[in-house]
Design a protein around this motif. Structure first.
Motif, PDB file in Angstrom:
ATOM      1  N   THR A  87       0.812  -1.210   0.000  1.00  0.00           N
ATOM      2  CA  THR A  87       0.000   0.000   0.000  1.00  0.00           C
ATOM      3  C   THR A  87       0.852   1.269   0.000  1.00  0.00           C
ATOM      4  OG1 THR A  87      -1.871  -1.066   1.102  1.00  0.00           O
ATOM      5  CG2 THR A  87      -1.682   1.311   1.348  1.00  0.00           C
ATOM      6  N   LYS A  88       0.423   2.244  -0.805  1.00  0.00           N
ATOM      7  CA  LYS A  88       0.991   3.591  -0.765  1.00  0.00           C
ATOM      8  C   LYS A  88      -0.159   4.587  -0.624  1.00  0.00           C
ATOM      9  CE  LYS A  88       5.531   3.425  -2.907  1.00  0.00           C
ATOM     10  NZ  LYS A  88       6.460   4.126  -3.827  1.00  0.00           N
ATOM     11  N   TYR A  89       0.147   5.730  -0.020  1.00  0.00           N
ATOM     12  CA  TYR A  89      -0.882   6.720   0.269  1.00  0.00           C
ATOM     13  C   TYR A  89      -0.517   8.059  -0.376  1.00  0.00           C
ATOM     14  CZ  TYR A  89      -1.188   3.307   4.076  1.00  0.00           C
ATOM     15  OH  TYR A  89      -1.227   2.146   4.801  1.00  0.00           O
ATOM     16  N   PHE A  90      -1.538   8.762  -0.868  1.00  0.00           N
ATOM     17  CA  PHE A  90      -1.340  10.085  -1.444  1.00  0.00           C
ATOM     18  C   PHE A  90      -2.296  11.061  -0.752  1.00  0.00           C
ATOM     19  CE2 PHE A  90       0.125   7.143  -4.595  1.00  0.00           C
ATOM     20  CZ  PHE A  90       1.249   7.742  -5.128  1.00  0.00           C
ATOM     21  N   PRO A  91      -1.768  12.108  -0.093  1.00  0.00           N
ATOM     22  CA  PRO A  91      -2.644  13.057   0.598  1.00  0.00           C
ATOM     23  C   PRO A  91      -3.660  13.677  -0.353  1.00  0.00           C
ATOM     24  CG  PRO A  91      -0.350  13.396   1.212  1.00  0.00           C
ATOM     25  CD  PRO A  91      -0.342  12.442   0.047  1.00  0.00           C
ATOM     26  N   ILE A  92      -4.909  13.616   0.022  1.00  0.00           N
ATOM     27  CA  ILE A  92      -5.957  14.188  -0.818  1.00  0.00           C
ATOM     28  C   ILE A  92      -5.735  15.683  -0.984  1.00  0.00           C
ATOM     29  CG2 ILE A  92      -8.438  14.703  -0.897  1.00  0.00           C
ATOM     30  CD1 ILE A  92      -8.899  11.948   0.355  1.00  0.00           C
ATOM     31  N   SER A  93      -5.189  16.327   0.040  1.00  0.00           N
ATOM     32  CA  SER A  93      -4.946  17.767  -0.037  1.00  0.00           C
ATOM     33  C   SER A  93      -3.917  18.128  -1.099  1.00  0.00           C
ATOM     34  CB  SER A  93      -4.475  18.289   1.325  1.00  0.00           C
ATOM     35  OG  SER A  93      -3.292  17.618   1.732  1.00  0.00           O
ATOM     36  N   GLU A  94      -3.102  17.124  -1.550  1.00  0.00           N
ATOM     37  CA  GLU A  94      -2.126  17.366  -2.611  1.00  0.00           C
ATOM     38  C   GLU A  94      -2.627  16.864  -3.962  1.00  0.00           C
ATOM     39  OE1 GLU A  94       1.647  15.769  -1.573  1.00  0.00           O
ATOM     40  OE2 GLU A  94       1.790  16.866   0.311  1.00  0.00           O
ATOM     41  N   VAL A  95      -3.323  15.739  -3.953  1.00  0.00           N
ATOM     42  CA  VAL A  95      -3.834  15.189  -5.203  1.00  0.00           C
ATOM     43  C   VAL A  95      -4.980  16.030  -5.742  1.00  0.00           C
ATOM     44  CG1 VAL A  95      -4.831  13.151  -6.303  1.00  0.00           C
ATOM     45  CG2 VAL A  95      -3.146  12.877  -4.487  1.00  0.00           C
ATOM     46  N   PHE A  96      -5.820  16.544  -4.833  1.00  0.00           N
ATOM     47  CA  PHE A  96      -6.950  17.369  -5.236  1.00  0.00           C
ATOM     48  C   PHE A  96      -6.889  18.711  -4.497  1.00  0.00           C
ATOM     49  CE2 PHE A  96      -8.211  12.904  -5.153  1.00  0.00           C
ATOM     50  CZ  PHE A  96      -8.636  12.702  -6.445  1.00  0.00           C
ATOM     51  N   PRO A  97      -5.848  19.519  -4.733  1.00  0.00           N
ATOM     52  CA  PRO A  97      -5.653  20.723  -3.932  1.00  0.00           C
ATOM     53  C   PRO A  97      -6.746  21.766  -4.074  1.00  0.00           C
ATOM     54  CG  PRO A  97      -4.183  20.719  -5.808  1.00  0.00           C
ATOM     55  CD  PRO A  97      -4.814  19.362  -5.749  1.00  0.00           C
ATOM     56  N   LEU A  98      -7.428  21.801  -5.216  1.00  0.00           N
ATOM     57  CA  LEU A  98      -8.488  22.792  -5.389  1.00  0.00           C
ATOM     58  C   LEU A  98      -9.852  22.240  -4.996  1.00  0.00           C
ATOM     59  CD1 LEU A  98      -7.430  24.451  -8.761  1.00  0.00           C
ATOM     60  CD2 LEU A  98      -6.778  25.014  -6.422  1.00  0.00           C
ATOM     61  N   LEU A  99      -9.908  20.932  -4.751  1.00  0.00           N
ATOM     62  CA  LEU A  99     -11.167  20.317  -4.333  1.00  0.00           C
ATOM     63  C   LEU A  99     -11.206  20.186  -2.825  1.00  0.00           C
ATOM     64  CD1 LEU A  99     -13.776  18.820  -5.053  1.00  0.00           C
ATOM     65  CD2 LEU A  99     -12.434  16.735  -5.281  1.00  0.00           C
ATOM     66  N   TYR A 100     -10.042  19.995  -2.242  1.00  0.00           N
ATOM     67  CA  TYR A 100      -9.977  19.757  -0.802  1.00  0.00           C
ATOM     68  C   TYR A 100      -8.916  20.656  -0.176  1.00  0.00           C
ATOM     69  CZ  TYR A 100      -9.158  17.171   3.563  1.00  0.00           C
ATOM     70  OH  TYR A 100      -9.006  16.812   4.877  1.00  0.00           O
ATOM     71  N   ALA A 101      -9.334  21.590   0.648  1.00  0.00           N
ATOM     72  CA  ALA A 101      -8.394  22.463   1.347  1.00  0.00           C
ATOM     73  C   ALA A 101      -8.290  21.962   2.780  1.00  0.00           C
ATOM     74  CB  ALA A 101      -8.887  23.915   1.316  1.00  0.00           C
ATOM     75  N   SER A 102      -7.215  21.275   3.092  1.00  0.00           N
ATOM     76  CA  SER A 102      -7.127  20.536   4.349  1.00  0.00           C
ATOM     77  C   SER A 102      -7.097  21.438   5.585  1.00  0.00           C
ATOM     78  CB  SER A 102      -5.894  19.640   4.348  1.00  0.00           C
ATOM     79  OG  SER A 102      -4.721  20.412   4.189  1.00  0.00           O
ATOM     80  N   GLU A 103      -6.512  22.627   5.464  1.00  0.00           N
ATOM     81  CA  GLU A 103      -6.381  23.461   6.651  1.00  0.00           C
ATOM     82  C   GLU A 103      -7.674  24.181   6.988  1.00  0.00           C
ATOM     83  OE1 GLU A 103      -1.638  24.457   6.085  1.00  0.00           O
ATOM     84  OE2 GLU A 103      -3.118  26.054   6.095  1.00  0.00           O
ATOM     85  N   SER A 104      -8.330  24.739   5.981  1.00  0.00           N
ATOM     86  CA  SER A 104      -9.543  25.504   6.239  1.00  0.00           C
ATOM     87  C   SER A 104     -10.805  24.664   6.157  1.00  0.00           C
ATOM     88  CB  SER A 104      -9.655  26.640   5.220  1.00  0.00           C
ATOM     89  OG  SER A 104      -9.791  26.118   3.910  1.00  0.00           O
ATOM     90  N   LYS A 105     -10.674  23.430   5.601  1.00  0.00           N
ATOM     91  CA  LYS A 105     -11.830  22.553   5.405  1.00  0.00           C
ATOM     92  C   LYS A 105     -12.870  23.204   4.488  1.00  0.00           C
ATOM     93  CE  LYS A 105      -9.944  19.627   8.178  1.00  0.00           C
ATOM     94  NZ  LYS A 105      -9.212  18.465   7.655  1.00  0.00           N
TER      95      LYS A 105
END
Length: 255
Positions: A87-105
């Motif tokens: 298994t490898k993981y890719f942060p959604i906040s990086e793969v979809f940066p304009l769809l998901y803003a991890s800090e501000s939600k």
């Protein structure tokens, strides 16, 4: 390297671990490397395509097995069918940066790389974030390269998706002395995977059958020493363009 995705991320997607109500923070992929074929395999883990940070950490701590080519690693939450690989993981906040803003939600319009056409927005984004060229679908990478050539004044034709001739793009540059025909191949590789001599030799072999004058090989990685050595005496026939060249081409859109 093509990353196969079967389940798309949507706004509000939760972790796929049973009973977990946390928002998903990572996209999960099954990874393997075929040494004999020099081929990297990425396919979204359909048994657990998205996972939260807490369960991701727990998944790794409780994993059992050796992460090596053609090996099998047992996890509590991912790769539940026991496929070869790990298994490898890719942060959604990086793969979809304009769809998901991890800090501000705060959720905003979809990441332009998910669209099927190349436009100004996409070119500006990859100009600022060139490493994302290694994550987009290979076909979209071909279209990005085609659009770059088109905007440089070339008449561009992208080949059909179903093909067996090894040609991605055919470009024509009209000049006073006549038209120059370019056969362009695109290799969207990981940074660590160099384009080998066999790809350059293949390009050299398809220029004449396609009535080309020059061949161009464009990659998101770099070229092996053998590939560079083979192309050097053919500098007027073959042009090798690596990741740094792509960055230079995209610089004009980085505004």
């Amino acid at each position: 390297m093509e990353m196969k995705r079967t389940i798309e991320y949507r706004v509000g997607t939760n972790c796929y671990v049973d009973g977990c109500e946390n928002q998903a923070e990572f996209e999960v992929y099954l990874y393997d490397y075929y040494e004999n074929m020099n081929y990297e395999f990425f396919e979204q883990d359909f048994t657990c395509p998205f996972i939260c940070k807490r369960h991701m950490k727990e998944n790794e701590v409780r994993s059992q097995g050796e992460k090596k080519p053609r090996g099998i690693v047992d996890y509590p939450y991912t790769n539940r069918h026991g496929a070869q690989g790990y298994t490898k993981y890719f942060p959604i906040s990086e793969v979809f940066p304009l769809l998901y803003a991890s800090e501000s939600k705060i959720f905003v319009p979809e990441f332009p790389i998910l669209v099927s056409e190349v436009n100004d927005e996409l070119l500006k984004f990859v100009a600022k974030n060139p490493s994302y060229l290694r994550k987009i679908e290979p076909r979209l990478f071909e279209e990005v390269v085609a659009e770059i050539f088109r905007r440089k004044g070339y008449e561009v034709h992208v080949t059909q998706r179903t093909r067996d001739g090894g040609l991605d793009i055919y470009a024509i540059k009209h000049e006073i002395a006549g038209a120059m025909h370019f056969v362009i191949e695109c290799k969207r590789y990981a940074e660590s995977r160099k384009v080998g001599i066999e790809k350059v030799q293949r390009l050299n072999g398809i220029i004449d059958p396609n009535r080309g004058h020059r061949g161009v090989l464009v990659t998101t990685s770099s070229f092996s020493s053998d590939a560079i050595k083979f192309a050097q005496p053919l500098e007027h026939r073959i042009s090798l363009r690596d990741f740094s060249d792509l960055q230079n081409w995209l610089a004009e859109y980085n505004t």
